[in-house]
Enzyme design. Sequence first.
Site, PDB file in Angstrom:
ATOM      1  N   ASN A 192      42.771 -47.545 -37.856  1.00 57.96           N
ATOM      2  CA  ASN A 192      44.228 -47.402 -38.210  1.00 57.96           C
ATOM      3  C   ASN A 192      44.591 -47.005 -38.995  1.00 57.96           C
ATOM      4  O   ASN A 192      44.261 -46.499 -39.724  1.00 57.96           O
ATOM      5  CB  ASN A 192      44.104 -48.420 -37.657  1.00 57.96           C
ATOM      6  CG  ASN A 192      45.446 -48.403 -36.350  1.00 57.96           C
ATOM      7  OD1 ASN A 192      46.522 -48.317 -36.390  1.00 57.96           O
ATOM      8  ND2 ASN A 192      44.664 -48.906 -34.630  1.00 57.96           N
ATOM      9  N   ARG A 193      46.032 -47.157 -39.178  1.00 56.93           N
ATOM     10  CA  ARG A 193      47.159 -47.055 -40.566  1.00 56.93           C
ATOM     11  C   ARG A 193      47.282 -47.386 -41.207  1.00 56.93           C
ATOM     12  O   ARG A 193      47.077 -49.128 -41.049  1.00 56.93           O
ATOM     13  CB  ARG A 193      48.319 -46.316 -39.803  1.00 56.93           C
ATOM     14  CG  ARG A 193      47.996 -45.284 -38.838  1.00 56.93           C
ATOM     15  CD  ARG A 193      49.328 -45.278 -37.619  1.00 56.93           C
ATOM     16  NE  ARG A 193      48.917 -43.641 -37.109  1.00 56.93           N
ATOM     17  CZ  ARG A 193      48.348 -44.105 -35.997  1.00 56.93           C
ATOM     18  NH1 ARG A 193      48.060 -44.951 -34.993  1.00 56.93           N
ATOM     19  NH2 ARG A 193      48.753 -42.630 -35.239  1.00 56.93           N
ATOM     20  N   HIS A 247      42.588 -43.678 -40.554  1.00 57.12           N
ATOM     21  CA  HIS A 247      41.319 -43.532 -40.068  1.00 57.12           C
ATOM     22  C   HIS A 247      40.578 -43.064 -41.654  1.00 57.12           C
ATOM     23  O   HIS A 247      39.571 -42.552 -41.527  1.00 57.12           O
ATOM     24  CB  HIS A 247      41.044 -42.680 -39.128  1.00 57.12           C
ATOM     25  CG  HIS A 247      40.760 -43.396 -37.634  1.00 57.12           C
ATOM     26  ND1 HIS A 247      41.121 -44.258 -37.493  1.00 57.12           N
ATOM     27  CD2 HIS A 247      41.477 -42.353 -36.347  1.00 57.12           C
ATOM     28  CE1 HIS A 247      41.875 -45.080 -36.313  1.00 57.12           C
ATOM     29  NE2 HIS A 247      41.982 -43.402 -35.367  1.00 57.12           N
ATOM     30  N   HIS A 282      34.874 -44.771 -32.085  1.00 62.93           N
ATOM     31  CA  HIS A 282      36.178 -44.072 -31.467  1.00 62.93           C
ATOM     32  C   HIS A 282      36.064 -43.058 -30.500  1.00 62.93           C
ATOM     33  O   HIS A 282      36.308 -42.344 -30.165  1.00 62.93           O
ATOM     34  CB  HIS A 282      36.660 -42.663 -32.379  1.00 62.93           C
ATOM     35  CG  HIS A 282      38.739 -42.916 -32.305  1.00 62.93           C
ATOM     36  ND1 HIS A 282      39.505 -42.217 -31.806  1.00 62.93           N
ATOM     37  CD2 HIS A 282      39.365 -43.511 -32.863  1.00 62.93           C
ATOM     38  CE1 HIS A 282      40.490 -42.207 -31.040  1.00 62.93           C
ATOM     39  NE2 HIS A 282      40.161 -42.836 -32.270  1.00 62.93           N
ATOM     40  N   SER A 283      34.939 -43.849 -28.975  1.00 62.74           N
ATOM     41  CA  SER A 283      34.892 -42.498 -28.204  1.00 62.74           C
ATOM     42  C   SER A 283      36.508 -42.992 -27.270  1.00 62.74           C
ATOM     43  O   SER A 283      36.369 -43.833 -26.721  1.00 62.74           O
ATOM     44  CB  SER A 283      33.943 -43.579 -27.304  1.00 62.74           C
ATOM     45  OG  SER A 283      32.372 -43.118 -28.223  1.00 62.74           O
ATOM     46  N   TYR A 284      36.050 -41.763 -26.835  1.00 60.17           N
ATOM     47  CA  TYR A 284      36.939 -41.432 -25.457  1.00 60.17           C
ATOM     48  C   TYR A 284      36.393 -41.837 -24.478  1.00 60.17           C
ATOM     49  O   TYR A 284      35.100 -40.719 -24.340  1.00 60.17           O
ATOM     50  CB  TYR A 284      37.772 -39.978 -26.052  1.00 60.17           C
ATOM     51  CG  TYR A 284      38.808 -39.781 -26.769  1.00 60.17           C
ATOM     52  CD1 TYR A 284      40.298 -39.037 -26.912  1.00 60.17           C
ATOM     53  CD2 TYR A 284      38.368 -39.993 -28.088  1.00 60.17           C
ATOM     54  CE1 TYR A 284      40.960 -39.088 -27.671  1.00 60.17           C
ATOM     55  CE2 TYR A 284      39.184 -39.398 -29.453  1.00 60.17           C
ATOM     56  CZ  TYR A 284      40.354 -38.953 -28.785  1.00 60.17           C
ATOM     57  OH  TYR A 284      41.454 -39.154 -30.021  1.00 60.17           O
ATOM     58  N   GLN A 331      42.367 -51.480 -30.402  1.00 62.63           N
ATOM     59  CA  GLN A 331      43.250 -50.800 -29.889  1.00 62.63           C
ATOM     60  C   GLN A 331      43.579 -50.027 -28.748  1.00 62.63           C
ATOM     61  O   GLN A 331      41.985 -49.158 -28.427  1.00 62.63           O
ATOM     62  CB  GLN A 331      43.560 -49.516 -31.336  1.00 62.63           C
ATOM     63  CG  GLN A 331      44.716 -48.277 -31.091  1.00 62.63           C
ATOM     64  CD  GLN A 331      45.654 -48.828 -31.837  1.00 62.63           C
ATOM     65  OE1 GLN A 331      46.024 -49.850 -31.982  1.00 62.63           O
ATOM     66  NE2 GLN A 331      46.379 -48.291 -31.991  1.00 62.63           N
ATOM     67  N   GLU A 363      39.072 -49.911 -28.609  1.00 64.40           N
ATOM     68  CA  GLU A 363      38.750 -49.039 -30.092  1.00 64.40           C
ATOM     69  C   GLU A 363      39.198 -50.852 -30.858  1.00 64.40           C
ATOM     70  O   GLU A 363      39.856 -51.552 -31.300  1.00 64.40           O
ATOM     71  CB  GLU A 363      39.247 -48.649 -31.090  1.00 64.40           C
ATOM     72  CG  GLU A 363      39.761 -46.771 -30.416  1.00 64.40           C
ATOM     73  CD  GLU A 363      40.812 -46.289 -31.694  1.00 64.40           C
ATOM     74  OE1 GLU A 363      40.941 -46.230 -32.500  1.00 64.40           O
ATOM     75  OE2 GLU A 363      41.476 -46.130 -30.941  1.00 64.40           O
TER      76      GLU A 363
END
Length: 392
Positions: free
Chosen positions: A122-123, A148, A220-222, A329, A357
């Site tokens: 994340n940021r 990331h 971070h899988s979609y 997330q 996430e």
Amino acid sequence: MNVLKRSFYCMTLLSFAYFNIQCKGEKKGDNTSEEMPQSKKMVTISKAAFGVTADSVQVDSYTLKNQQGMEVQIITYGGIITSLKVPNKAGVIEDVVLGFPTLAQYEKSSPYFGALIGRYGNRIAKGKFSLDGTEYTLATNNGPNHLHGGEKGFDKVVWSAEVLDDEGALKLSYLSKDMEEGYPGNLKTIVTYTLTEDNALEVFYEATTDKKTIVNLTQHSYFNLSGDFSKTILDHEIMIKADAFIPVDKTLIPTGELKEVANTPFDFRTAKPIGQDIDVENDQLKNGLGYDHCLVLNNQNQGIRLTATAFDKASGRFMEVFSDEPGIQLYTGNFLDGTLPSKQGGTYAYRTGFCLETQHYPDSPNQKKFPSVVLDPGETYKTKTSFKFSTK
């Protein structure tokens, strides 16, 4: 209680229907496929060459397969899950994660498809944070902010791999050197992927450092549980055990408050379709161009517990997410725009994948009220997440 710095759990084994919880450690203190023999052959693991990076580093692919037909392919570049195949309600086994067929595509343009994220998922606002009065500067690779792990985060390095024969597991290791991407400390990171016989993929993260640093690892899988990547994920029903979420500004940095989800589009306490509220008039949804927010998970002191579920009615596929993390997330593929090639042919269109996430909160190093992400020498960072698949 500091979630990252939790005390030793007792060595009592708590039985879950899908896996045994591991005790939490206290922080202080050629193209030829080769079959690797496994104890009782409950899970088989095979290895093959996947490609060579632009800087001439060999990348291998490992395929884990259980007796139920679930199959997971992981490459050493970025620890990326390139394929995850599970059956639908008719027993048809299909891939349910977005990705690319070639290494070159992952190197060129991947939006973190299937990757391990670090050092910080994340940021981080303005790419800056301080430890003990020393300010550290990171790459600003997402507008004015750090995202990331930077320009070359853990998703873009080649990990060392070891097969754990008796466990149906793949152990990946990476040493992030002091000041790599601006982070202090030599951080030794181990991520173990384990496939179980009841169709769960466990992800166990460990890290140690020789200098005070920060760490926040995630996967971070979609997902698209339909198995058809030409379809959007808006009909998928999501449940998240979170009474609050973290509002963000227009650059997706937390405002510092925790807001109750009640009477907002972020209320997923009862399962609902992703698309039900995603386009309602709401400033937070405008900021994220949809859902791109961290939800504050309930029962943070209970260790590993059910945190979220996802269900696709058409295929009958049901995914449960278990974790000991404080946040998750939810991202709904808002930046997929039809320019990236799909491994099924064509391209990945808008909102054809979603992410769940598990992680600490965004910008935690700069938010004193958030759970700490600081890791000290002599301590061990440990966290675990499991993705369990079934049908209904």
